[in-house]
Design a protein around this motif. Structure first.
Motif, PDB file in Angstrom:
ATOM      1  N   PRO A   1      -7.591   5.911   9.843  1.00 49.62           N
ATOM      2  CA  PRO A   1      -7.857   7.279  10.314  1.00 49.62           C
ATOM      3  C   PRO A   1      -9.305   7.657  10.042  1.00 49.62           C
ATOM      4  O   PRO A   1      -9.984   7.009   9.233  1.00 49.62           O
ATOM      5  N   ASP A   2      -9.795   8.699  10.725  1.00 47.85           N
ATOM      6  CA  ASP A   2     -11.169   9.114  10.447  1.00 47.85           C
ATOM      7  C   ASP A   2     -11.254   9.622   9.013  1.00 47.85           C
ATOM      8  O   ASP A   2     -10.246   9.889   8.356  1.00 47.85           O
ATOM      9  N   ALA A   3     -12.488   9.737   8.542  1.00 45.75           N
ATOM     10  CA  ALA A   3     -12.688  10.010   7.118  1.00 45.75           C
ATOM     11  C   ALA A   3     -12.078  11.340   6.689  1.00 45.75           C
ATOM     12  O   ALA A   3     -11.504  11.435   5.590  1.00 45.75           O
ATOM     13  N   ALA A   4     -12.203  12.367   7.518  1.00 44.33           N
ATOM     14  CA  ALA A   4     -11.657  13.675   7.134  1.00 44.33           C
ATOM     15  C   ALA A   4     -10.145  13.600   6.945  1.00 44.33           C
ATOM     16  O   ALA A   4      -9.583  14.220   6.042  1.00 44.33           O
ATOM     17  N   ALA A   5      -9.485  12.820   7.808  1.00 46.60           N
ATOM     18  CA  ALA A   5      -8.039  12.680   7.692  1.00 46.60           C
ATOM     19  C   ALA A   5      -7.649  11.780   6.525  1.00 46.60           C
ATOM     20  O   ALA A   5      -6.590  11.958   5.917  1.00 46.60           O
ATOM     21  N   ALA A   6      -8.495  10.813   6.226  1.00 45.90           N
ATOM     22  CA  ALA A   6      -8.178   9.860   5.158  1.00 45.90           C
ATOM     23  C   ALA A   6      -8.460  10.416   3.772  1.00 45.90           C
ATOM     24  O   ALA A   6      -7.887   9.946   2.777  1.00 45.90           O
ATOM     25  N   ALA A   7      -9.341  11.410   3.672  1.00 50.39           N
ATOM     26  CA  ALA A   7      -9.644  12.001   2.368  1.00 50.39           C
ATOM     27  C   ALA A   7      -8.399  12.686   1.811  1.00 50.39           C
ATOM     28  O   ALA A   7      -7.649  13.333   2.540  1.00 50.39           O
ATOM     29  N   LEU A   8      -8.207  12.565   0.508  1.00 50.82           N
ATOM     30  CA  LEU A   8      -6.985  13.107  -0.091  1.00 50.82           C
ATOM     31  C   LEU A   8      -7.020  14.628  -0.183  1.00 50.82           C
ATOM     32  O   LEU A   8      -5.971  15.274  -0.135  1.00 50.82           O
ATOM     33  N   LEU A   9      -8.225  15.198  -0.305  1.00 51.79           N
ATOM     34  CA  LEU A   9      -8.382  16.653  -0.319  1.00 51.79           C
ATOM     35  C   LEU A   9      -9.314  17.058   0.822  1.00 51.79           C
ATOM     36  O   LEU A   9     -10.248  16.323   1.153  1.00 51.79           O
ATOM     37  N   PRO A  10      -9.091  18.190   1.435  1.00 52.19           N
ATOM     38  CA  PRO A  10      -9.924  18.582   2.580  1.00 52.19           C
ATOM     39  C   PRO A  10     -11.348  18.916   2.160  1.00 52.19           C
ATOM     40  O   PRO A  10     -11.608  19.333   1.032  1.00 52.19           O
ATOM     41  N   GLY A  11     -12.268  18.738   3.112  1.00 49.69           N
ATOM     42  CA  GLY A  11     -13.662  19.071   2.851  1.00 49.69           C
ATOM     43  C   GLY A  11     -14.562  18.422   3.876  1.00 49.69           C
ATOM     44  O   GLY A  11     -14.121  17.628   4.709  1.00 49.69           O
ATOM     45  N   HIS A  12     -15.839  18.771   3.819  1.00 48.75           N
ATOM     46  CA  HIS A  12     -16.833  18.184   4.719  1.00 48.75           C
ATOM     47  C   HIS A  12     -17.173  16.782   4.225  1.00 48.75           C
ATOM     48  O   HIS A  12     -17.513  16.591   3.047  1.00 48.75           O
ATOM     49  N   VAL A  13     -17.094  15.802   5.101  1.00 55.77           N
ATOM     50  CA  VAL A  13     -17.336  14.417   4.710  1.00 55.77           C
ATOM     51  C   VAL A  13     -18.838  14.171   4.560  1.00 55.77           C
ATOM     52  O   VAL A  13     -19.608  14.402   5.497  1.00 55.77           O
ATOM     53  N   VAL A  14     -19.248  13.716   3.367  1.00 55.56           N
ATOM     54  CA  VAL A  14     -20.663  13.418   3.126  1.00 55.56           C
ATOM     55  C   VAL A  14     -20.899  11.925   2.920  1.00 55.56           C
ATOM     56  O   VAL A  14     -22.051  11.484   2.896  1.00 55.56           O
ATOM     57  N   LEU A  15     -19.855  11.137   2.789  1.00 61.46           N
ATOM     58  CA  LEU A  15     -19.995   9.680   2.647  1.00 61.46           C
ATOM     59  C   LEU A  15     -18.675   9.022   3.046  1.00 61.46           C
ATOM     60  O   LEU A  15     -17.594   9.535   2.712  1.00 61.46           O
ATOM     61  N   ASP A  16     -18.755   7.927   3.766  1.00 57.82           N
ATOM     62  CA  ASP A  16     -17.567   7.159   4.145  1.00 57.82           C
ATOM     63  C   ASP A  16     -17.983   5.696   4.235  1.00 57.82           C
ATOM     64  O   ASP A  16     -18.649   5.301   5.184  1.00 57.82           O
ATOM     65  N   GLU A  17     -17.600   4.898   3.235  1.00 57.48           N
ATOM     66  CA  GLU A  17     -18.024   3.499   3.195  1.00 57.48           C
ATOM     67  C   GLU A  17     -16.849   2.614   2.792  1.00 57.48           C
ATOM     68  O   GLU A  17     -15.924   3.060   2.099  1.00 57.48           O
ATOM     69  N   TYR A  18     -16.910   1.361   3.243  1.00 56.12           N
ATOM     70  CA  TYR A  18     -15.918   0.369   2.859  1.00 56.12           C
ATOM     71  C   TYR A  18     -16.538  -0.594   1.841  1.00 56.12           C
ATOM     72  O   TYR A  18     -17.724  -0.916   1.927  1.00 56.12           O
ATOM     73  N   VAL A  19     -15.725  -1.032   0.890  1.00 54.45           N
ATOM     74  CA  VAL A  19     -16.161  -2.028  -0.078  1.00 54.45           C
ATOM     75  C   VAL A  19     -15.403  -3.306   0.236  1.00 54.45           C
ATOM     76  O   VAL A  19     -14.162  -3.328   0.207  1.00 54.45           O
ATOM     77  N   GLU A  20     -16.135  -4.345   0.536  1.00 58.48           N
ATOM     78  CA  GLU A  20     -15.477  -5.594   0.904  1.00 58.48           C
ATOM     79  C   GLU A  20     -14.669  -6.156  -0.259  1.00 58.48           C
ATOM     80  O   GLU A  20     -14.934  -5.852  -1.422  1.00 58.48           O
ATOM     81  N   ALA A  21     -13.694  -6.979   0.043  1.00 55.69           N
ATOM     82  CA  ALA A  21     -12.924  -7.651  -1.002  1.00 55.69           C
ATOM     83  C   ALA A  21     -13.869  -8.405  -1.927  1.00 55.69           C
ATOM     84  O   ALA A  21     -14.779  -9.089  -1.463  1.00 55.69           O
ATOM     85  N   ARG A  22     -13.683  -8.218  -3.229  1.00 57.18           N
ATOM     86  CA  ARG A  22     -14.457  -8.869  -4.291  1.00 57.18           C
ATOM     87  C   ARG A  22     -15.848  -8.270  -4.481  1.00 57.18           C
ATOM     88  O   ARG A  22     -16.595  -8.717  -5.336  1.00 57.18           O
ATOM     89  N   GLY A  23     -16.243  -7.274  -3.671  1.00 54.34           N
ATOM     90  CA  GLY A  23     -17.630  -6.819  -3.670  1.00 54.34           C
ATOM     91  C   GLY A  23     -17.902  -5.646  -4.600  1.00 54.34           C
ATOM     92  O   GLY A  23     -16.987  -4.976  -5.084  1.00 54.34           O
ATOM     93  N   PRO A  24     -19.187  -5.326  -4.843  1.00 54.41           N
ATOM     94  CA  PRO A  24     -19.587  -4.157  -5.634  1.00 54.41           C
ATOM     95  C   PRO A  24     -19.936  -2.983  -4.734  1.00 54.41           C
ATOM     96  O   PRO A  24     -20.127  -3.129  -3.522  1.00 54.41           O
TER      97      PRO A  24
END
Length: 223
Positions: free
Chosen positions: A10-33
């Motif tokens: 889902p888009d970031a606003a829908a995926a966020a657990l609490l509502p708010g303006h999205v200021v960052l949306d990033e994925y962390v690869e498996a095993r990555g920092p």
């Protein structure tokens, strides 16, 4: 990264657990920092995309990284070893860095530590010594912020299940999370969040199969 996992998110606003303006949306690869500064008042949602993934995490005050998360201070203040909604994540000074404001899992660990090449060798044998581990992720990502090995302190293992027996023995067992489960953290001060999306393949902390996670920062709308 498993792109099939990302295709149906889902888009970031829908995926966020609490509502708010999205200021960052990033994925962390498996095993990555991964790392970012979460500003005071903003909320970081960590999404366990495929379930049963451990996310090792260090916290530092962005204004002074000598102020950093302490498992001992946090456990003593809340009189519980379990992190969940309402847990205040404190520095060794007692200062609140972040608070768990919502949690779809209910149990997160802060006593199991982070894997390293040395601990892997001790626990699983010499043949694991060259395996990439959380400590290496922390050192790689921490170097971007001027942090070194002496700055690695106690950590949090989001989504990791570490039950403790009455005699004090602890184990690392299958996680209680599931695909899409989330935990949300509100920054009480500008906080540097350092993550190792755990590469461990020798125990069930991430089902012997590390998978990607998603990091979303939202800023609550002014009321």
């Amino acid at each position: 990264m498993n792109t099939s996992t990302l295709a149906f998110q889902p888009d970031a606003a829908a995926a966020a657990l609490l509502p708010g303006h999205v200021v960052l949306d990033e994925y962390v690869e498996a095993r990555g920092p991964w790392s970012a500064v979460v500003e005071a008042g903003d909320v970081l949602t960590i999404v366990d995309l495929e379930g049963n993934q451990a996310v090792d995490c260090l916290l530092y005050a962005a204004s002074d990284t000598a102020t950093r998360y302490s498992a001992a201070a946090t456990i003593a203040a809340q009189r519980s070893i379990v992190l969940t909604t309402g847990s205040v994540l404190r520095a060794d000074s007692g200062e609140a860095l972040m608070t768990v404001v919502a949690d779809e899992v209910g149990v997160h660990d802060t006593i199991g530590g982070a894997c390293s090449q040395e601990s892997n060798t001790l626990r699983y044998g010499q043949h694991t010594h060259e395996q990439h581990a959380c400590v290496e992720n922390f050192l790689i990502e921490g170097s971007k912020w001027g942090l070194g090995k002496r700055d690695l302190v106690s950590n949090i293992n989001w989504f990791m299940n570490v039950p403790v027996d009455p005699d004090g023995a602890l184990g690392i067992v299958d996680g209680l999370s599931a695909p899409g489960k989330r935990v949300a953290l509100r920054a009480e001060a500008d906080t540097l969040v350092l993550v190792s999306n755990c590469p461990q393949i020798n125990n069930p902390c991430n089902g012997f199969n590390p998978t990607p996670v998603r990091m979303i920062v939202t800023r609550p709308e002014a009321s």
